[in-house]
Design a protein around this motif. Structure first.
Motif, PDB file in Angstrom:
ATOM      1  N   ARG A  62      18.149   8.651  51.747  1.00 17.07           N
ATOM      2  CA  ARG A  62      17.143   8.629  52.923  1.00 17.07           C
ATOM      3  C   ARG A  62      16.125   8.349  52.292  1.00 17.07           C
ATOM      4  O   ARG A  62      14.855   6.933  53.081  1.00 17.07           O
ATOM      5  CB  ARG A  62      16.330  10.378  53.715  1.00 17.07           C
ATOM      6  CG  ARG A  62      15.914   9.979  54.281  1.00 17.07           C
ATOM      7  CD  ARG A  62      15.325  11.490  55.295  1.00 17.07           C
ATOM      8  NE  ARG A  62      14.183  11.708  56.306  1.00 17.07           N
ATOM      9  CZ  ARG A  62      14.181  12.186  57.081  1.00 17.07           C
ATOM     10  NH1 ARG A  62      13.507  13.574  56.687  1.00 17.07           N
ATOM     11  NH2 ARG A  62      12.207  12.370  57.374  1.00 17.07           N
ATOM     12  N   GLY A  63      15.604   8.266  51.337  1.00 16.18           N
ATOM     13  CA  GLY A  63      14.143   8.021  51.004  1.00 16.18           C
ATOM     14  C   GLY A  63      14.359   6.392  50.639  1.00 16.18           C
ATOM     15  O   GLY A  63      13.483   5.161  50.248  1.00 16.18           O
ATOM     16  N   PHE A  64      15.685   6.228  50.432  1.00 18.44           N
ATOM     17  CA  PHE A  64      16.172   4.375  50.292  1.00 18.44           C
ATOM     18  C   PHE A  64      15.927   3.659  51.624  1.00 18.44           C
ATOM     19  O   PHE A  64      14.996   2.231  51.920  1.00 18.44           O
ATOM     20  CB  PHE A  64      17.378   3.940  49.747  1.00 18.44           C
ATOM     21  CG  PHE A  64      18.454   2.813  49.766  1.00 18.44           C
ATOM     22  CD1 PHE A  64      17.718   1.258  49.189  1.00 18.44           C
ATOM     23  CD2 PHE A  64      18.489   2.222  50.810  1.00 18.44           C
ATOM     24  CE1 PHE A  64      17.770   0.078  48.975  1.00 18.44           C
ATOM     25  CE2 PHE A  64      19.070   0.620  51.355  1.00 18.44           C
ATOM     26  CZ  PHE A  64      18.810  -0.507  50.151  1.00 18.44           C
ATOM     27  N   LEU A  65      16.622   4.908  52.694  1.00 17.23           N
ATOM     28  CA  LEU A  65      16.348   4.177  53.939  1.00 17.23           C
ATOM     29  C   LEU A  65      14.804   3.989  54.644  1.00 17.23           C
ATOM     30  O   LEU A  65      14.832   2.775  55.296  1.00 17.23           O
ATOM     31  CB  LEU A  65      17.324   5.207  55.108  1.00 17.23           C
ATOM     32  CG  LEU A  65      18.630   4.730  54.820  1.00 17.23           C
ATOM     33  CD1 LEU A  65      19.299   5.996  55.512  1.00 17.23           C
ATOM     34  CD2 LEU A  65      18.777   3.290  54.782  1.00 17.23           C
ATOM     35  N   GLU A  66      13.846   4.557  54.017  1.00 18.28           N
ATOM     36  CA  GLU A  66      12.546   4.637  54.380  1.00 18.28           C
ATOM     37  C   GLU A  66      11.282   4.141  53.971  1.00 18.28           C
ATOM     38  O   GLU A  66      11.016   3.717  53.851  1.00 18.28           O
ATOM     39  CB  GLU A  66      11.712   6.014  54.640  1.00 18.28           C
ATOM     40  CG  GLU A  66      13.032   7.002  55.304  1.00 18.28           C
ATOM     41  CD  GLU A  66      12.942   8.713  55.582  1.00 18.28           C
ATOM     42  OE1 GLU A  66      11.807   8.398  53.988  1.00 18.28           O
ATOM     43  OE2 GLU A  66      12.519   9.031  56.247  1.00 18.28           O
ATOM     44  N   LEU A  67      12.421   2.716  52.669  1.00 16.57           N
ATOM     45  CA  LEU A  67      11.203   2.104  52.145  1.00 16.57           C
ATOM     46  C   LEU A  67      11.150   1.120  52.095  1.00 16.57           C
ATOM     47  O   LEU A  67      11.282   0.689  54.046  1.00 16.57           O
ATOM     48  CB  LEU A  67      12.598   1.216  50.301  1.00 16.57           C
ATOM     49  CG  LEU A  67      12.554   2.292  49.844  1.00 16.57           C
ATOM     50  CD1 LEU A  67      13.350   2.031  48.556  1.00 16.57           C
ATOM     51  CD2 LEU A  67      11.953   2.718  48.457  1.00 16.57           C
ATOM     52  N   SER A  68       9.919   0.466  51.994  1.00 16.63           N
ATOM     53  CA  SER A  68       8.405  -1.053  53.082  1.00 16.63           C
ATOM     54  C   SER A  68       9.515  -2.063  52.739  1.00 16.63           C
ATOM     55  O   SER A  68      10.175  -1.917  51.665  1.00 16.63           O
ATOM     56  CB  SER A  68       7.465  -0.579  52.821  1.00 16.63           C
ATOM     57  OG  SER A  68       7.041  -1.004  51.047  1.00 16.63           O
ATOM     58  N   ALA A  69       9.167  -2.804  53.034  1.00 19.17           N
ATOM     59  CA  ALA A  69       9.800  -4.499  52.846  1.00 19.17           C
ATOM     60  C   ALA A  69       9.406  -4.640  51.245  1.00 19.17           C
ATOM     61  O   ALA A  69       9.902  -5.332  50.655  1.00 19.17           O
ATOM     62  CB  ALA A  69       9.702  -5.617  53.537  1.00 19.17           C
ATOM     63  N   ALA A  70       8.095  -4.470  51.169  1.00 15.89           N
ATOM     64  CA  ALA A  70       7.668  -4.373  49.830  1.00 15.89           C
ATOM     65  C   ALA A  70       7.956  -4.035  48.236  1.00 15.89           C
ATOM     66  O   ALA A  70       8.741  -4.513  47.465  1.00 15.89           O
ATOM     67  CB  ALA A  70       5.963  -4.671  50.310  1.00 15.89           C
ATOM     68  N   ALA A  71       8.537  -2.820  49.024  1.00 19.98           N
ATOM     69  CA  ALA A  71       8.968  -1.601  47.824  1.00 19.98           C
ATOM     70  C   ALA A  71      10.429  -2.152  47.727  1.00 19.98           C
ATOM     71  O   ALA A  71      10.939  -2.276  46.478  1.00 19.98           O
ATOM     72  CB  ALA A  71       8.822  -0.484  48.353  1.00 19.98           C
ATOM     73  N   LEU A  72      11.341  -2.560  48.449  1.00 23.50           N
ATOM     74  CA  LEU A  72      13.114  -3.181  48.505  1.00 23.50           C
ATOM     75  C   LEU A  72      12.709  -4.771  47.770  1.00 23.50           C
ATOM     76  O   LEU A  72      13.597  -4.776  47.272  1.00 23.50           O
ATOM     77  CB  LEU A  72      13.226  -3.127  49.594  1.00 23.50           C
ATOM     78  CG  LEU A  72      15.136  -3.591  49.915  1.00 23.50           C
ATOM     79  CD1 LEU A  72      15.251  -2.245  49.324  1.00 23.50           C
ATOM     80  CD2 LEU A  72      15.461  -3.651  51.624  1.00 23.50           C
ATOM     81  N   LEU A  73      11.605  -5.298  48.170  1.00 26.42           N
ATOM     82  CA  LEU A  73      12.070  -7.300  48.139  1.00 26.42           C
ATOM     83  C   LEU A  73      12.278  -6.333  45.868  1.00 26.42           C
ATOM     84  O   LEU A  73      12.378  -7.586  45.629  1.00 26.42           O
ATOM     85  CB  LEU A  73      10.359  -7.141  48.158  1.00 26.42           C
ATOM     86  CG  LEU A  73      11.034  -8.430  48.986  1.00 26.42           C
ATOM     87  CD1 LEU A  73       9.341  -8.714  49.187  1.00 26.42           C
ATOM     88  CD2 LEU A  73      12.190  -8.932  49.302  1.00 26.42           C
ATOM     89  N   PRO A  74      11.409  -6.104  45.530  1.00 30.80           N
ATOM     90  CA  PRO A  74      11.330  -5.641  44.219  1.00 30.80           C
ATOM     91  C   PRO A  74      12.618  -5.766  43.519  1.00 30.80           C
ATOM     92  O   PRO A  74      13.623  -5.833  42.569  1.00 30.80           O
ATOM     93  CB  PRO A  74       9.941  -5.191  42.970  1.00 30.80           C
ATOM     94  CG  PRO A  74      10.035  -4.516  44.435  1.00 30.80           C
ATOM     95  CD  PRO A  74      10.106  -5.196  45.434  1.00 30.80           C
ATOM     96  N   LEU A  75      13.297  -4.473  44.333  1.00 36.85           N
ATOM     97  CA  LEU A  75      15.306  -4.497  44.156  1.00 36.85           C
ATOM     98  C   LEU A  75      15.690  -5.218  44.196  1.00 36.85           C
ATOM     99  O   LEU A  75      16.467  -5.536  42.730  1.00 36.85           O
ATOM    100  CB  LEU A  75      15.301  -2.787  44.248  1.00 36.85           C
ATOM    101  CG  LEU A  75      14.769  -1.559  44.478  1.00 36.85           C
ATOM    102  CD1 LEU A  75      15.086  -0.285  45.293  1.00 36.85           C
ATOM    103  CD2 LEU A  75      14.854  -1.024  42.916  1.00 36.85           C
ATOM    104  N   LEU A  76      16.070  -5.544  44.735  1.00 40.68           N
ATOM    105  CA  LEU A  76      16.620  -6.836  45.497  1.00 40.68           C
ATOM    106  C   LEU A  76      16.619  -8.149  44.368  1.00 40.68           C
ATOM    107  O   LEU A  76      18.198  -8.990  44.601  1.00 40.68           O
ATOM    108  CB  LEU A  76      16.392  -7.179  47.291  1.00 40.68           C
ATOM    109  CG  LEU A  76      16.893  -6.214  48.022  1.00 40.68           C
ATOM    110  CD1 LEU A  76      17.198  -7.231  49.758  1.00 40.68           C
ATOM    111  CD2 LEU A  76      18.247  -5.535  47.375  1.00 40.68           C
TER     112      LEU A  76
END
Length: 272
Positions: free
Chosen positions: A149-163
């Motif tokens: 669930r934590g992944f689905l609730e990430l902000s775009a700013a937090a998801l960007l470095p992962l991608l």
């Protein structure tokens, strides 16, 4: 008229002295803080903490208290940098809390269910060391973390470095589907189109790593539910047609640590 039960009979001075005798007194204390690298013990009483601080009311009450990350968030929000001492004059109560202690503990207890939430806290408050620890954990346990669930609730700013990471132990096809699920949740919460929610991050998906059959299936799915810009899919097709890596700008072709091998990958190593 005085409400019954709210009046305490007697002199204030002896009562105050009696309360002061409880400060940092191990006798009858029911809360113990362990502070700093020297592990100094500070003793306190649950009832005094709860009546003087709403945070401790939640923490020590019968209702479920704040989790590890909520403690860390509270420490950051209230500016408790490094180690700060808060003195309450009326009771002589000393509360010691430090961000670095929270960080140290959070890193020790990181797990798949917690790590994406911790990453969000780190990005929100600019906690670089914690962000690095979370990134390293997710890169190793990516498949499991994507399902939380934590992944689905990430902000775009937090998801960007992962991608943007080359070290993710996950195949691109699975990462694309996870990003779509993330965008769907965001679209439902924000009441915005999926493609609009996905726009800040979708460019980091490496579609050229997908096989032609996978890319065709993605293109068909994208027609039914717009998620990826059409020109980004076209750029991926160019990599296949020209049999060259980075055939067009914005078509990243670097394989990740978890990318499954496909026949056309040998061509991606050839510069355009």
């Amino acid at each position: 008229m005085v409400t019954p039960g709210l009046v305490v009979q007697g002199q204030a001075a002896p009562f105050s002295t009696a309360l002061r005798s409880l400060v940092n007194n191990p006798w009858y204390s029911d809360v113990r803080f362990v502070v700093g690298q020297e592990q100094q013990e500070v003793f306190a009483h649950r009832c005094l903490l709860a009546c003087r601080c709403k945070f401790f009311q939640r923490l020590l009450g019968t209702e479920p208290g704040p989790g590890v990350l909520e403690v860390l968030t509270a420490a950051v929000e209230y500016g408790l940098e490094e180690l700060r001492e808060v003195w309450e004059v009326k009771t002589g109560l000393v509360l010691l809390l430090g961000i670095w202690l929270c960080l140290e503990f959070v890193v020790k207890v990181l797990d798949v269910e917690l790590v994406c939430e911790a990453l969000q806290v780190a990005v929100t408050f600019g906690l670089g060391p914690l962000q690095e620890q979370c990134m390293a954990f997710i890169e190793t346990h990516c498949q499991e973390a994507l399902r939380t669930r934590g992944f689905l609730e990430l902000s775009a700013a937090a998801l960007l470095p992962l991608l943007r990471s080359d070290k993710l132990c996950v195949d691109e096809a699975e990462l694309v589907q996870a990003a779509r699920s993330w965008a769907r949740v965001g679209a439902a919460v924000l009441e915005r189109p999926v493609a609009e929610v996905a726009a800040p991050v979708v460019r980091e998906l490496r579609l050229a790593l997908l096989a032609p059959t996978e890319l065709s299936a993605l293109e068909e799915q994208n027609r039914q539910e717009p998620f990826i810009p059409v020109e980004q899919i076209v750029e991926a097709w160019k990599c296949h047609a020209l049999r060259r890596g980075a055939a067009a700008r914005g078509a990243p072709c670097h394989r990740r640590r978890g990318t499954l091998p496909r026949d056309h990958h040998c061509f991606l190593d050839h510069p355009f």
